[in-house]
Design a protein around this motif. Structure first.
Motif, short mmCIF file in Angstrom:
data_model
loop_
_atom_site.label_atom_id
_atom_site.label_comp_id
_atom_site.label_asym_id
_atom_site.label_seq_id
_atom_site.Cartn_x
_atom_site.Cartn_y
_atom_site.Cartn_z
N ASP A 188 0.81 -1.22 0.00
CA ASP A 188 0.00 0.00 0.00
C ASP A 188 0.85 1.27 0.00
O ASP A 188 0.30 2.37 -0.04
N TYR A 189 2.17 1.13 0.06
CA TYR A 189 3.06 2.28 0.18
C TYR A 189 4.17 2.21 -0.85
O TYR A 189 4.58 1.13 -1.27
N ASN A 190 4.65 3.38 -1.25
CA ASN A 190 5.69 3.48 -2.26
C ASN A 190 7.04 3.76 -1.58
O ASN A 190 7.37 4.92 -1.33
N PHE A 191 7.78 2.71 -1.28
CA PHE A 191 9.09 2.84 -0.67
C PHE A 191 10.18 2.75 -1.73
O PHE A 191 10.09 1.93 -2.65
N VAL A 192 11.21 3.57 -1.56
CA VAL A 192 12.40 3.49 -2.41
C VAL A 192 13.59 3.38 -1.46
O VAL A 192 13.79 4.24 -0.60
N ILE A 193 14.36 2.31 -1.61
CA ILE A 193 15.56 2.12 -0.79
C ILE A 193 16.74 2.72 -1.53
O ILE A 193 17.07 2.30 -2.65
N LEU A 194 17.39 3.72 -0.92
CA LEU A 194 18.49 4.42 -1.57
C LEU A 194 19.85 3.75 -1.38
O LEU A 194 20.78 4.06 -2.10
N ASP A 195 19.97 2.87 -0.41
CA ASP A 195 21.25 2.20 -0.11
C ASP A 195 22.37 3.19 0.16
O ASP A 195 23.47 3.07 -0.40
N ILE A 196 22.10 4.15 1.01
CA ILE A 196 23.11 5.14 1.43
C ILE A 196 23.45 4.85 2.89
O ILE A 196 22.63 5.04 3.78
N GLU A 197 24.66 4.34 3.10
CA GLU A 197 25.09 3.99 4.45
C GLU A 197 25.36 5.24 5.29
O GLU A 197 25.53 6.34 4.76
N ASP A 198 25.44 5.04 6.58
CA ASP A 198 25.61 6.13 7.54
C ASP A 198 27.08 6.54 7.64
O ASP A 198 27.72 6.40 8.68
N ASN A 199 27.61 7.06 6.54
CA ASN A 199 29.02 7.46 6.47
C ASN A 199 29.20 8.95 6.23
O ASN A 199 30.29 9.38 5.87
N TYR A 200 28.15 9.73 6.38
CA TYR A 200 28.19 11.14 5.99
C TYR A 200 27.69 12.04 7.12
O TYR A 200 26.82 11.66 7.88
N GLN A 201 28.20 13.24 7.16
CA GLN A 201 27.74 14.28 8.07
C GLN A 201 26.63 15.08 7.37
O GLN A 201 26.44 14.98 6.15
N TYR A 202 25.94 15.90 8.13
CA TYR A 202 24.90 16.77 7.58
C TYR A 202 25.49 17.69 6.51
O TYR A 202 26.52 18.32 6.73
#
Length: 105
Positions: free
Chosen positions: A74-88
């Protein structure tokens, strides 16, 4: 179109995505996190508001499904595959986000 960006703590990845797109003017953007320590915690209102939900990693989609007991068809999910390696607002993160998200817009 309403677009939601989700990562773990809504401090770096999803917040960066919201920041770079929010003044675009053609769509509405929000961001949230899946962890209890998130700056803004994702809730069912966010999920129902969004036409597209961009999650940074597969685990974010799984956490949302488990927390809200959703039928994901029922929802439109897109997985970006961006790991938690970046700062703001990291320039590398911004480029990856633009390359990944722009085709959907």
């Amino acid at each position: 179109m309403n677009i939601l960006f989700v990562c773990s703590r809504n401090k770096w990845r999803s917040r960066t995505a919201e920041t770079i797109y929010k003044n675009q003017g053609t769509h509405n953007f929000k961001s949230a996190g899946t962890e209890n320590s998130a700056r803004i915690r994702v809730n069912l209102e966010h999920i129902n508001w969004a036409d597209i939900i961009f999650v940074m990693e597969k685990k974010h989609k799984q956490r949302i499904q488990k927390k809200f007991d959703l039928n994901l068809r029922d929802y439109n999910f897109v997985i970006l595959d961006i790991e938690d390696n970046y700062q703001y607002m990291d320039e590398g993160l911004i480029q990856i986000l633009k390359d990944s998200v722009d085709p959907y817009l």
